[in-house]
Design an enzyme around this catalytic site. Structure first.
Site, short mmCIF file in Angstrom:
data_model
loop_
_atom_site.label_atom_id
_atom_site.label_comp_id
_atom_site.label_asym_id
_atom_site.label_seq_id
_atom_site.Cartn_x
_atom_site.Cartn_y
_atom_site.Cartn_z
N HIS A 68 -0.81 -8.28 1.79
CA HIS A 68 -1.04 -7.39 2.93
C HIS A 68 -1.60 -8.24 4.07
O HIS A 68 -2.29 -9.24 3.82
CB HIS A 68 -2.10 -6.34 2.62
CG HIS A 68 -1.72 -5.35 1.57
ND1 HIS A 68 -2.12 -5.46 0.26
CD2 HIS A 68 -1.01 -4.19 1.63
CE1 HIS A 68 -1.66 -4.43 -0.44
NE2 HIS A 68 -0.98 -3.65 0.37
N GLU A 80 8.10 2.04 -0.31
CA GLU A 80 7.58 2.21 -1.68
C GLU A 80 6.90 3.57 -1.80
O GLU A 80 5.99 3.89 -1.04
CB GLU A 80 6.56 1.10 -1.97
CG GLU A 80 5.88 1.26 -3.31
CD GLU A 80 4.84 0.17 -3.58
OE1 GLU A 80 4.89 -0.90 -2.95
OE2 GLU A 80 3.97 0.43 -4.43
N HIS A 118 4.79 4.16 -10.46
CA HIS A 118 4.80 5.26 -9.50
C HIS A 118 5.85 6.31 -9.87
O HIS A 118 5.66 7.49 -9.61
CB HIS A 118 5.05 4.74 -8.08
CG HIS A 118 3.91 3.90 -7.56
ND1 HIS A 118 3.94 3.27 -6.35
CD2 HIS A 118 2.71 3.59 -8.12
CE1 HIS A 118 2.81 2.61 -6.17
NE2 HIS A 118 2.05 2.78 -7.23
N ASP A 152 -5.32 -8.50 3.55
CA ASP A 152 -5.84 -9.19 2.35
C ASP A 152 -6.35 -10.56 2.77
O ASP A 152 -7.21 -11.14 2.11
CB ASP A 152 -4.72 -9.45 1.33
CG ASP A 152 -4.22 -8.19 0.65
OD1 ASP A 152 -4.93 -7.18 0.69
OD2 ASP A 152 -3.11 -8.23 0.09
N ASP A 170 2.72 -6.13 -9.35
CA ASP A 170 1.74 -5.24 -8.70
C ASP A 170 0.94 -4.48 -9.75
O ASP A 170 1.16 -3.31 -10.00
CB ASP A 170 2.46 -4.27 -7.74
CG ASP A 170 1.45 -3.55 -6.86
OD1 ASP A 170 0.25 -3.91 -6.92
OD2 ASP A 170 1.85 -2.63 -6.14
N ASP A 200 8.30 -3.41 -7.81
CA ASP A 200 6.92 -3.64 -8.25
C ASP A 200 6.83 -3.36 -9.73
O ASP A 200 7.13 -2.24 -10.18
CB ASP A 200 5.95 -2.72 -7.50
CG ASP A 200 5.53 -3.29 -6.15
OD1 ASP A 200 6.03 -4.37 -5.78
OD2 ASP A 200 4.70 -2.64 -5.47
N ASP A 239 -2.99 6.05 -10.84
CA ASP A 239 -2.28 4.77 -10.72
C ASP A 239 -3.03 3.67 -11.45
O ASP A 239 -3.71 2.85 -10.84
CB ASP A 239 -2.16 4.45 -9.22
CG ASP A 239 -1.12 3.40 -8.95
OD1 ASP A 239 -0.29 3.13 -9.82
OD2 ASP A 239 -1.14 2.85 -7.83
C1 GLO Z 1 -0.43 1.10 -4.43
C2 GLO Z 1 0.74 0.32 -4.11
C3 GLO Z 1 0.42 -0.89 -3.30
C4 GLO Z 1 1.66 -1.39 -2.61
C5 GLO Z 1 1.31 -2.39 -1.56
C6 GLO Z 1 2.54 -2.98 -0.93
O1 GLO Z 1 -0.46 1.92 -5.26
O2 GLO Z 1 1.43 -0.02 -5.27
O3 GLO Z 1 -0.14 -1.89 -4.10
O4 GLO Z 1 2.56 -1.91 -3.51
O5 GLO Z 1 0.53 -1.77 -0.60
O6 GLO Z 1 2.87 -2.33 0.20
MG MG Z 2 0.59 1.28 -8.61
MG MG Z 3 3.14 -1.20 -5.46
#
Ligand code: GLO
Ligand code: MG
Ligand code: MG
Length: 412
Positions: A77, A209, A250, A80, A317, A275, A285
């Protein structure tokens, strides 16, 4: 067993990691398009009900450790690595310079960049908030991330609109918010077209995403399917530049079959980035590392992706558990996550090449050939015994997963 003093714990864990075996060399790991997120390795174990259990880790350390493990790609990010207040300033350029140097000296590439649009107070009402200044700031942030992506040589930009929604209903008008969100993505794609020209590079692949819940209580684009509809809704000026970054967990979170969700994305030509992690259905999550909860489902997912020649990134991820130490994150958590992925990927190759599964699948596709194609009873009867092969294929996949296809048996 007597208590193990702290000074002896690492060597004990190390010895047991060795005893597990099954690890691949860094060279082998680098052959796969696996990427390691900055935020995953730097996750300190914190959450709403959890204080951190690990020390902060900067990008130089993460990139160095990924390099040693053999994770060839790094993702991040914007915030980050660059404090929010330092964005758009000289500080940003200095940090981007340091990142480039760290990537180069450790032999990594940056594959993906993403904008943080969920954590900072400015996103309290989402990046597509009513206030025009929030949306204008969001558009600038997205364009800035695209620029950073080009500076670092990335191929992908990811958008996770986890704050696009609400806790309390009524104030947000969904159609308006979605239009505003589309304007943000349009601005990012248009900025990319310009920036890519300046850098003499192709435009990035912009990947959405979905996550069904968290951090908002109600989410406007909760699933990959909702996003596919959004991409083709007519709201995007460059739908050809926008695809998906599904996340395994997800999809599982809302109760979907991840493999079926991925299949729908494949059919639309939109499965661009993935991911990878694991967890439980209809839970929050938890971001457990790939294959630790649902290895059989994962094997199925990878059979689908291998047979469709998916060649995009597998982005790790997940969140190393709070019980894992800073040292354990790089000694155990990341190497074993990559190694389980590689093993499952290779096993997916075994499934595709397996003579039993191949013959059973071909027989199912051949069907029973009823004499009268309009006689429903004859159609049922013609397939009666063949359909038993569905269960046989599932059984065979478990055999492959646990090594029984190679003759592993238990003497009882
Ligand atoms: C959170 C997401 C997050 C995304 C990241 C990339 O639940 O998985 O980690 O993958 O922000 O945009
Ligand atoms: Mg996740
Ligand atoms: Mg993710």
């Amino acid at each position: 067993m007597a208590p193990i003093p702290q000074t002896q714990q690492r060597s004990l864990v190390e010895r047991l990691i060795q005893a597990c075996g099954g690890g691949y060399s860094p060279e082998t790991r680098r052959k796969y398009y696996v990427s390691g997120p900055q935020w995953a390795a730097a996750y300190e174990g914190h959450a709403l009900f959890h204080a951190p259990t690990r020390e902060p880790v900067g990008f130089e350390k993460v990139i160095e450790e990924y390099g040693k493990i053999g994770i060839g790609h790094w993702t991040t990010h914007d915030t980050d690595v660059i404090p929010t207040a330092g964005l758009f300033k000289d500080e940003q350029e200095r940090i981007v310079g340091r990142i480039k140097a760290a990537l180069k000296s450790n032999g990594l590439k940056c594959s993906m960049v993403t904008t943080e649009t969920f954590h900072h107070a400015v996103w309290a009402a989402s990046p597509a908030a009513e206030a025009p200044e929030v949306r204008a700031y969001a558009a600038r942030r997205l364009a800035n991330t695209v620029k950073i992506g080009h500076q670092l040589g990335a191929e992908f930009a990811v958008y996770w609109p986890g704050s696009l929604g609400y806790f309390v209903q009524g104030a947000v008008e969904e159609t308006e918010t979605l239009r505003w969100y589309a304007e943000g993505l349009n601005a990012a794609c248009e900025a990319d077209i310009e920036i890519a020209k300046q850098f003499g590079r192709p435009t990035l692949k912009h990947c959405m995403e979905a996550k069904p819940f968290e951090p908002q209580a109600e989410i406007l684009l909760p699933t990959s399917d909702a996003m596919l509809a959004f991409i083709s809704s007519g709201l995007l000026t460059h739908p050809e530049m926008v695809g998906l970054n599904p996340e395994y967990l997800h999809e599982l979170m809302w109760g979907a079959a991840p493999r079926a969700a991925l299949a729908r994305a494949l059919l639309c030509g939109k499965l661009w980035h993935f991911d990878i992690n694991d967890g439980y259905r209809l839970k929050h999550d938890v971001d457990i590392a790939v294959g630790l909860v649902n290895p059989l489902d994962w094997l199925n997912v990878l059979v689908l992706l291998r047979s469709h020649k998916y060649a995009g990134p597998f982005n790790l991820d997940y969140k190393p558990p709070r019980t894992t130490s800073n040292w354990g994150v790089f000694a155990l958590s990341f190497p074993t996550a990559v190694d389980r992925f590689i093993t499952l990927w290779e096993m997916a190759g075994d499934v595709i090449a397996d003579p039993v599964i191949s013959e059973a699948s071909a027989a199912l596709r051949a069907g029973g050939g009823p004499a009268d194609p309009l006689d429903v009873d004859a159609i049922v009867a013609a397939n009666r015994e063949l359909l038993t092969l569905h269960e046989l294929i599932a059984h065979r996949m478990v055999q492959i997963l646990i090594g029984q296809h190679r003759g592993r048996v238990y003497s009882v």
